[in-house]
Design an enzyme around this catalytic site. Sequence first.
Site: not given
Length: 503
Positions: A63, A166, A196, A200, A234, A258, A354
């Site tokens: 957009r 996703k 994804h 890998k 992570e 995942h 995280k």
Amino acid sequence: MSAPAETNPLLEGLRIRRRPDPCILVIFGASGDLTAKKLIPALYALSVRRLLPDRFAIIGAARTDEGDDDFKARMKQAVKDHARDPYDEEAWQRLAVGMKYVTLEFADGKAEDGLRDTLASLDAEHGTQGNRVYYFAVPPSAIGTLVGEIAERRATEGWIRLIIEKPFGHDLASARALNAQIQEHYTEAEVFRIDHYLGKETVQNMLALRFANGIFEPIWNRQFIDHVQITVAESIGIEGRAGYYEQAGAIRDIFQNHLLQLVAITAMEPPIDFYADSVRNEKVKVLKSIHTPGPRHVVRGQYGPGFVEGLEVQGYREEEGVAQGSTTETFVAAKLFVDNWRWADTPFYVRMGKRLARRETTIAIQFKRAPHPPFEEGAAEGLRPNVLLIHVQPNEGISLAIGAKVPGQGMTIRTVHMDFLYGGAFREGLPDAYERLILDAMLGDATLFTRSDEIEEQWALVDAIVGFWQRDRPAFPNYAAGTWGPVGSDELVHRDGRSWRRH
Ligand code: NDP
Ligand code: BG6
């Protein structure tokens, strides 16, 4: 000048059977983060390796108002900032020559009208034969309308493929509704739902490890394996994606997709071949067999302030765009059971989060102890059970923990590691997952994409977990950034007399 595809050493690690047909790739969401950080750099890597079709063009659509030249300049900078290869003007020009930008209002029913002229002129100029790959790098709410519009204006010539990012829906009902909308117009073979992690190298290597080596399969079951641990840790926080993450949390962001894919690949039966449906049939069976864990078997957490890799970081609730009293989880640990003959009573402990101590994705297969160590008391005190550790990232590779005799007099046993490191064994750096996945979708190979029934099984499990979370208010934050998550995560495994793998 790069060598032709078939002899180019840069191609090691990518499966090359044939070049894709000529086509136009339309990226919806071209003004977004994913396009700049992942999609265009991956396409550039494919251009460097001459893996893209000879006749190929890209349309970026969003957009946000932008002209062709500005879009190209922004994408060139994205390549310089994020591509894995050094910048090469010739490879960039091969990609940029057929690159256009179209400003679109997605929800006004005119999206495909806005694209039509550009598609037609690119077909004429580049000989792309009406073949289309539509990449939906937009929020799920924007996908439903778009797929319908594209279908209505579907060209009579050429094939069509949809790549869908996703998250695919927000829960089982919305995923089903989206599947229904898509299936109204397209066959399953035309739909490529991205996870994804499946692109890998190390995740695919799990299939090679299990099914190309005769030694593992006989012991890959409840008789020899004590338990499995899967960690998706992570060190980063939410990276400015509060709008998305507040709605998703760790359970929808990582667990639903995942993490469950890693469980499925670890637990699946050998497929009869490596065609898409054979592999996906086996994964669906695993997903169907996962027993819904009770509340005691799921732990959630949210990070507070702390230190990650020496740097002070704020807590989740202090991140920009996050509600003050947010109850969104940034960590989940669970004990899962795959109820079938191979795995009955073998726990799969999984955790993801995280702002944990460091970035690490691993699958650890912990074998049962030797039944009777015939050594003198104390000789094997330093011996831990055999563990096959798959390092998905970073330091991609495999390591096997075995007991070995300490050199010298007497018999003392200690755990040592046999390591295989990708970096040492192969010449080429690993391709990014998106390189593999975009190329596979262009080739029409859906093996590494999730099928509609897989997605729905994954959501069914998430819905069940989220359902019992609604009954109580979590005491968040409950772990400091830079640690390995809340105390409850350790308790989950300690209760069974086990512990998370040492770091
Ligand atoms: P961004 O928010 O950076 O970009 C979203 C894109 O979608 C923009 O181009 C935006 O463009 C467009 N968009 C936003 N809202 C709408 C809407 N209602 N209708 C139509 N278009 C809309 O997101 P990302 O690029 O990070 O992510 C895109 C998709 O990829 C998401 O589904 C995300 O979950 C997924 N993803 C992203 C990852 C990442 O690392 N960034 C990783 C894995 C998945 P404009 O406003 O100009 O139209
Ligand atoms: C994405 C999640 O799907 O995967 C992100 O939305 C996460 O939150 C990312 O950071 C992790 O991917 P990778 O490849 O860096 O492990």
